[in-house]
Design a protein around this motif. Structure first.
Motif, PDB file in Angstrom:
ATOM      1  N   ASN A 129      -5.871   8.905   3.478  1.00 31.73           N
ATOM      2  CA  ASN A 129      -4.499   9.010   3.476  1.00 31.73           C
ATOM      3  C   ASN A 129      -4.037   8.608   2.140  1.00 31.73           C
ATOM      4  O   ASN A 129      -4.191   7.463   1.792  1.00 31.73           O
ATOM      5  CB  ASN A 129      -3.822   8.158   4.356  1.00 31.73           C
TER       6      ASN A 129
ATOM      7  N   CYS B 150      -6.337   2.323  10.679  1.00 25.63           N
ATOM      8  CA  CYS B 150      -5.074   2.926  10.349  1.00 25.63           C
ATOM      9  C   CYS B 150      -4.249   3.137  11.620  1.00 25.63           C
ATOM     10  O   CYS B 150      -4.609   3.164  12.937  1.00 25.63           O
ATOM     11  CB  CYS B 150      -5.351   4.655   9.941  1.00 25.63           C
ATOM     12  N   VAL B 151      -2.849   3.115  11.491  1.00 21.81           N
ATOM     13  CA  VAL B 151      -1.865   3.109  12.461  1.00 21.81           C
ATOM     14  C   VAL B 151      -2.077   4.485  13.523  1.00 21.81           C
ATOM     15  O   VAL B 151      -1.941   4.572  14.389  1.00 21.81           O
ATOM     16  CB  VAL B 151      -0.396   3.230  11.739  1.00 21.81           C
TER      17      VAL B 151
ATOM     18  N   GLY C 233      -3.488   0.345   7.874  1.00 16.76           N
ATOM     19  CA  GLY C 233      -3.792   0.660   6.624  1.00 16.76           C
ATOM     20  C   GLY C 233      -2.669   1.170   5.818  1.00 16.76           C
ATOM     21  O   GLY C 233      -3.072   0.961   4.570  1.00 16.76           O
ATOM     22  N   PHE C 234      -1.730   1.319   6.111  1.00 14.06           N
ATOM     23  CA  PHE C 234      -0.557   1.834   5.248  1.00 14.06           C
ATOM     24  C   PHE C 234       0.014   0.772   4.300  1.00 14.06           C
ATOM     25  O   PHE C 234       0.752   0.899   3.360  1.00 14.06           O
ATOM     26  CB  PHE C 234       0.722   2.281   5.954  1.00 14.06           C
TER      27      PHE C 234
HETATM   28 MO   LIG Z   1      -2.911   4.958   7.662  1.00 12.87          MO
END
Ligand SMILES: [Mo]
Ligand SMILES: Nc1nc2c(c(=O)[nH]1)N[C@H]1C(S)=C(S)[C@@H](COP(=O)(O)O)O[C@H]1N2
Length: 334
Positions: A89, A146-147, A246-247
């Protein structure tokens, strides 16, 4: 000298293994004692042009080789390097998982400037070489969740964000840390086109509370799998906050600013009800569009791979970080 700390929160090499590492260790075992450390890694495609980094990478691999025996009794499996570097991403290079590896290949990371500023007594700027020389590098094997409910296990190379912040001598007004990714639409097609960049407002920005930033787990990463970071993973320097979605782990950072007020963050700005400022991994608080109770672990795969696993509170790092949130309602502060 590469300093490898053994702390409870780290997945040690004894706890991880995978096919690729297995072969790498075998190869290194064969070569140990025959090749100088530098020459071993100099052949690697992504080896840093900087000698000190290459030789550190070699040390990492040598240590892996020496730990090969214990690694066979592993409990976690490293995500193969090929997947870590091709399933990404990084919306500045497109929104599909395969876009960054395709679109980031000509991304220029040298020269680079990372400024540390704001509520500090000693602001400073790091150039490209400084990113690798200013702080002691270590390898940290962390889970990345990650979401979107997939996860990996990645051997990062980097240094503690705390070291970088301490060097700037923050003052008493420094309550939060604000991070910013490079803004360069000529190099980042997602910044030029709303369609390619997924409607995100650029530059990508992130933030941490000062105690989160100073937590020993919080890593500034300059490499993975013993090499400098590939562009698609956030070269030349990115954040890694393993107990958060993760963001939060913002890539290709050019600015770190100590601030008094909670800074805006990219995903929160885009969809406040879906992404909070804290974003701690939490199996009990679902995202409006998907459950967070479990995750798909990206491994070597295969027909019988049991890769659907339960998600752990704080991504399994609760022992080290839960106390920072003890008086907070984590449903409200998601
Ligand atoms: Mo993510
Ligand atoms: N600048 C920037 N940083 C970013 C992103 C992004 O789109 N732009 N994506 C985030 C998300 S959603 C995740 S899951 C991780 C992915 O890191 P990886 O590609 O190295 O696995 O990077 C984070 N950092």
């Amino acid at each position: 000298m590469l300093i490898k700390t053994k702390k409870s929160y780290q997945l040690s090499e004894q706890q991880v293994t995978d096919e690729a590492i297995y072969h790498a260790r075998r190869k290194v075992l064969k070569q140990l004692g025959f090749l100088g450390a530098g020459s071993l890694l100099a052949q690697s495609a992504n080896a840093s042009p900087l000698d000190f980094f290459s030789s550190k990478s070699a040390e990492v691999f040598q240590r892996q080789a020496l730990n090969f025996k214990q690694a066979e009794k592993s409990t976690e499996i490293l995500t193969p390097e090929a997947k870590v570097t091709s399933h990404n991403n990084f919306y500045e290079f497109g929104t599909a998982k395969g876009d960054p590896v395709e679109n980031a290949q000509s991304f220029k990371v040298n020269p680079w400037q990372l400024s540390i500023s704001g509520e500090v007594d000693k602001p400073y700027t790091l150039g490209y070489d400084d990113l690798f020389k200013s702080f002691s590098l270590e390898e940290r094997i962390y889970r990345l969740r990650c979401v979107e409910a997939w996860s990996m296990v990645v051997p990062w190379v980097g240094f503690s964000l705390a070291d970088l912040i301490k060097k700037a001598a923050p003052n008493s007004r420094a309550k939060y840390v604000a991070f910013e990714t490079l803004y360069d639409p000529e190099q980042m097609p997602g910044q030029k086109s709303r369609r390619i960049g997924g409607g995100v407002q650029y530059p990508y920005v992130e933030g941490l509370r000062i105690d989160e930033a100073m937590n020993p787990l919080t890593l500034m990463s300059v490499g993975l799998y013993g090499k400098t970071l590939p562009a698609q993973n956030g070269a030349p320097i990115r954040l890694v906050v393993p107990w958060k979605y993760g963001f939060k782990s913002i890539k290709s950072i050019v600015s770190i600013k100590l601030v008094e007020q909670q800074p805006p963050t990219t995903w929160n700005r885009l969809a406040d009800h879906e992404y909070g400022f804290y974003a701690n991994v939490n199996p009990d608080v679902d995202h409006p569009r998907w459950s967070q109770a479990s995750e798909r672990r990206i491994t070597t795969g295969g027909l019988f791979a049991r890769n659907r696993i339960e998600t752990l509170p704080f991504n399994g790092y609760g022992e080290e970080v839960a106390q920072m949130y003890k008086n907070m309602d984590l449903r409200k502060y998601y």
